[in-house]
Design a protein around this motif. Sequence first.
Motif, PDB file in Angstrom:
ATOM      1  N   MET A   1     -36.077   8.557  17.510  1.00  0.00           N
ATOM      2  CA  MET A   1     -35.440   8.611  16.264  1.00  0.00           C
ATOM      3  C   MET A   1     -35.218   7.384  16.221  1.00  0.00           C
ATOM      4  N   LYS A   2     -34.829   6.019  15.033  1.00  0.00           N
ATOM      5  CA  LYS A   2     -34.531   4.541  15.362  1.00  0.00           C
ATOM      6  C   LYS A   2     -33.171   5.379  14.387  1.00  0.00           C
ATOM      7  N   VAL A   3     -31.595   5.195  14.482  1.00  0.00           N
ATOM      8  CA  VAL A   3     -30.698   5.359  14.120  1.00  0.00           C
ATOM      9  C   VAL A   3     -29.656   4.050  13.936  1.00  0.00           C
ATOM     10  N   LEU A   4     -29.366   4.177  12.535  1.00  0.00           N
ATOM     11  CA  LEU A   4     -29.358   3.090  12.189  1.00  0.00           C
ATOM     12  C   LEU A   4     -27.037   3.126  12.019  1.00  0.00           C
ATOM     13  N   VAL A   5     -26.683   2.196  12.137  1.00  0.00           N
ATOM     14  CA  VAL A   5     -25.282   2.203  12.159  1.00  0.00           C
ATOM     15  C   VAL A   5     -24.300   1.658  12.238  1.00  0.00           C
ATOM     16  N   ASN A   6     -23.301   1.781  10.924  1.00  0.00           N
ATOM     17  CA  ASN A   6     -23.068   0.435  10.059  1.00  0.00           C
ATOM     18  C   ASN A   6     -20.970   1.116  10.183  1.00  0.00           C
ATOM     19  N   GLY A   7     -20.289   0.137  10.458  1.00  0.00           N
ATOM     20  CA  GLY A   7     -18.662   0.406  10.092  1.00  0.00           C
ATOM     21  C   GLY A   7     -18.187  -1.165  10.811  1.00  0.00           C
ATOM     22  N   LEU A   8     -17.003   0.281  11.077  1.00  0.00           N
ATOM     23  CA  LEU A   8     -16.217  -1.614  11.735  1.00  0.00           C
ATOM     24  C   LEU A   8     -15.866  -1.349  12.771  1.00  0.00           C
ATOM     25  N   PRO A   9     -16.831  -2.375  13.503  1.00  0.00           N
ATOM     26  CA  PRO A   9     -17.116  -3.512  15.133  1.00  0.00           C
ATOM     27  C   PRO A   9     -16.656  -2.727  16.140  1.00  0.00           C
ATOM     28  N   PHE A  10     -15.159  -2.799  16.028  1.00  0.00           N
ATOM     29  CA  PHE A  10     -14.193  -2.339  17.149  1.00  0.00           C
ATOM     30  C   PHE A  10     -14.987  -0.968  17.242  1.00  0.00           C
ATOM     31  N   PHE A  11     -14.932  -0.122  16.687  1.00  0.00           N
ATOM     32  CA  PHE A  11     -15.608   1.233  16.782  1.00  0.00           C
ATOM     33  C   PHE A  11     -16.708   1.341  17.315  1.00  0.00           C
ATOM     34  N   SER A  12     -17.473   0.935  16.416  1.00  0.00           N
ATOM     35  CA  SER A  12     -19.113   1.128  16.100  1.00  0.00           C
ATOM     36  C   SER A  12     -20.043   1.133  17.292  1.00  0.00           C
ATOM     37  N   GLN A  13     -19.801  -0.737  18.016  1.00  0.00           N
ATOM     38  CA  GLN A  13     -20.568  -1.357  18.478  1.00  0.00           C
ATOM     39  C   GLN A  13     -19.980  -0.491  20.265  1.00  0.00           C
ATOM     40  N   LYS A  14     -18.799   0.134  20.204  1.00  0.00           N
ATOM     41  CA  LYS A  14     -18.714   0.948  21.656  1.00  0.00           C
ATOM     42  C   LYS A  14     -19.619   1.896  21.574  1.00  0.00           C
ATOM     43  N   LEU A  15     -19.699   3.038  20.368  1.00  0.00           N
ATOM     44  CA  LEU A  15     -19.810   4.036  20.404  1.00  0.00           C
ATOM     45  C   LEU A  15     -21.578   3.785  20.216  1.00  0.00           C
ATOM     46  N   VAL A  16     -22.172   2.762  20.056  1.00  0.00           N
ATOM     47  CA  VAL A  16     -23.653   2.633  19.815  1.00  0.00           C
ATOM     48  C   VAL A  16     -23.947   2.257  21.287  1.00  0.00           C
ATOM     49  N   ARG A  17     -23.137   1.655  21.976  1.00  0.00           N
ATOM     50  CA  ARG A  17     -23.260   1.882  24.097  1.00  0.00           C
ATOM     51  C   ARG A  17     -23.418   2.673  24.272  1.00  0.00           C
ATOM     52  N   ASP A  18     -22.383   4.065  23.978  1.00  0.00           N
ATOM     53  CA  ASP A  18     -22.344   4.816  24.187  1.00  0.00           C
ATOM     54  C   ASP A  18     -23.389   6.434  24.002  1.00  0.00           C
ATOM     55  N   LEU A  19     -24.088   6.070  22.697  1.00  0.00           N
ATOM     56  CA  LEU A  19     -25.066   6.707  22.213  1.00  0.00           C
ATOM     57  C   LEU A  19     -26.172   6.294  22.583  1.00  0.00           C
ATOM     58  N   TYR A  31     -25.319  -2.540  13.184  1.00  0.00           N
ATOM     59  CA  TYR A  31     -25.264  -4.174  11.633  1.00  0.00           C
ATOM     60  C   TYR A  31     -23.919  -4.411  11.946  1.00  0.00           C
ATOM     61  N   ASP A  32     -23.154  -5.155  11.234  1.00  0.00           N
ATOM     62  CA  ASP A  32     -22.701  -6.020  10.321  1.00  0.00           C
ATOM     63  C   ASP A  32     -22.049  -5.201   9.365  1.00  0.00           C
ATOM     64  N   THR A  33     -22.962  -4.475   8.352  1.00  0.00           N
ATOM     65  CA  THR A  33     -22.345  -4.559   7.663  1.00  0.00           C
ATOM     66  C   THR A  33     -21.455  -4.940   6.266  1.00  0.00           C
ATOM     67  N   TYR A  34     -19.645  -4.993   6.898  1.00  0.00           N
ATOM     68  CA  TYR A  34     -18.999  -4.604   6.228  1.00  0.00           C
ATOM     69  C   TYR A  34     -18.416  -6.280   6.215  1.00  0.00           C
ATOM     70  N   SER A  35     -18.522  -7.479   7.284  1.00  0.00           N
ATOM     71  CA  SER A  35     -18.134  -8.648   6.811  1.00  0.00           C
ATOM     72  C   SER A  35     -19.613  -9.688   7.247  1.00  0.00           C
ATOM     73  N   SER A  36     -20.699  -9.083   7.622  1.00  0.00           N
ATOM     74  CA  SER A  36     -21.765 -10.363   8.263  1.00  0.00           C
ATOM     75  C   SER A  36     -22.952 -10.014   6.503  1.00  0.00           C
ATOM     76  N   LYS A  37     -23.350 -11.182   5.740  1.00  0.00           N
ATOM     77  CA  LYS A  37     -24.366 -11.355   4.661  1.00  0.00           C
ATOM     78  C   LYS A  37     -25.555 -11.094   5.473  1.00  0.00           C
ATOM     79  N   LEU A  38     -25.814 -12.318   6.290  1.00  0.00           N
ATOM     80  CA  LEU A  38     -26.200 -11.709   7.703  1.00  0.00           C
ATOM     81  C   LEU A  38     -27.070 -10.214   7.877  1.00  0.00           C
TER      82      LEU A  38
END
Length: 304
Positions: A1-19, A31-38
């Motif tokens: 299953m593909k799971v999308l993760v958004n939230g604060l980059p500091f926590f989320s990027q590390k969590l995604v690498r570990d997962l 995806y950094d939906t909090y601060s990036s339109k792209l």
Amino acid sequence: MKVLVNGLPFFSQKLVRDLNEFDSENSYVFYDTYSSKLEQIKFALALPTAGAVISSNGVTDRSKSLDLTLKFKKKLIMQWHGTDVKHAVDHYHDKTIDRKYIDAAKHLVSAPWFVDELKEVIRSVEYAPFGYINEYGKGEEYTKIKVLSYFAKGRENFYGWKEIESAARKFPDLEFTIVGSEGEGLTAPNNVSFLGWISEDELFELMCKHAIFLRLTEHDGKAISVSQALGAGCEVVWTYAMDNCHQVTKGDEDLIRKIDELINLLKNRGLTPNKTNIAFAKETLNRKEVMTNFVAKLKGLLNE
């Protein structure tokens, strides 16, 4: 299953690498939906083929990305950390809370006390911490008893400055070291040093040289600095109840009483670090143990 993760980059990027390392059955994309339109556009394009979305922050107000998640009827999981819990409780009590995401989601919390704090807001939450440590103290004897604490710059009183200032004046022979803040605008006694921002490696080195670590926050999650301090062998004093920590209430008297108690304990122990804390951290706070448990609880929700 593909799971999308958004939230604060500091926590989320590390969590995604570990997962992605510990869960071979699913793939996780941040995806950094909090601060990036792209990133918001990329999230929207990836959503139709995803099986689930993890919001690595509890959300109680409007979110376009989560609106899309509900529109496409994707599974939604919220991971609650700290400030988001306080916001949810405050919004609940002043009747401004937006419940549509909460009611649609399954919920994980990173600190055990959040289960109780959120009980009025969310019907069911599960405790699933994901913070781990990689370094441990060697148990080397201290040269003298010193006290360490962390303040976020500009939030010194939230992190216990008033209590620590009183303690520093009560124990003028103890050195108090503060990291994270330069102490701007504070009147401090001569035995208090402010180091400002330092690296994580430098912080751990300081923990190994300081017998006592203080975390006197008004509200908190399961702070990784507490885990690091336990791993270094510190006596950890916290305003929350946690395994191997000394709990105190906010205010001068309880902290001063506890520091006096710990000074005697450390002298009787020959100024050696707490080897029980180091062993506890090695056994329960290591990366494999923490992430294996977290992935098991997360997959339980993903597979419901």
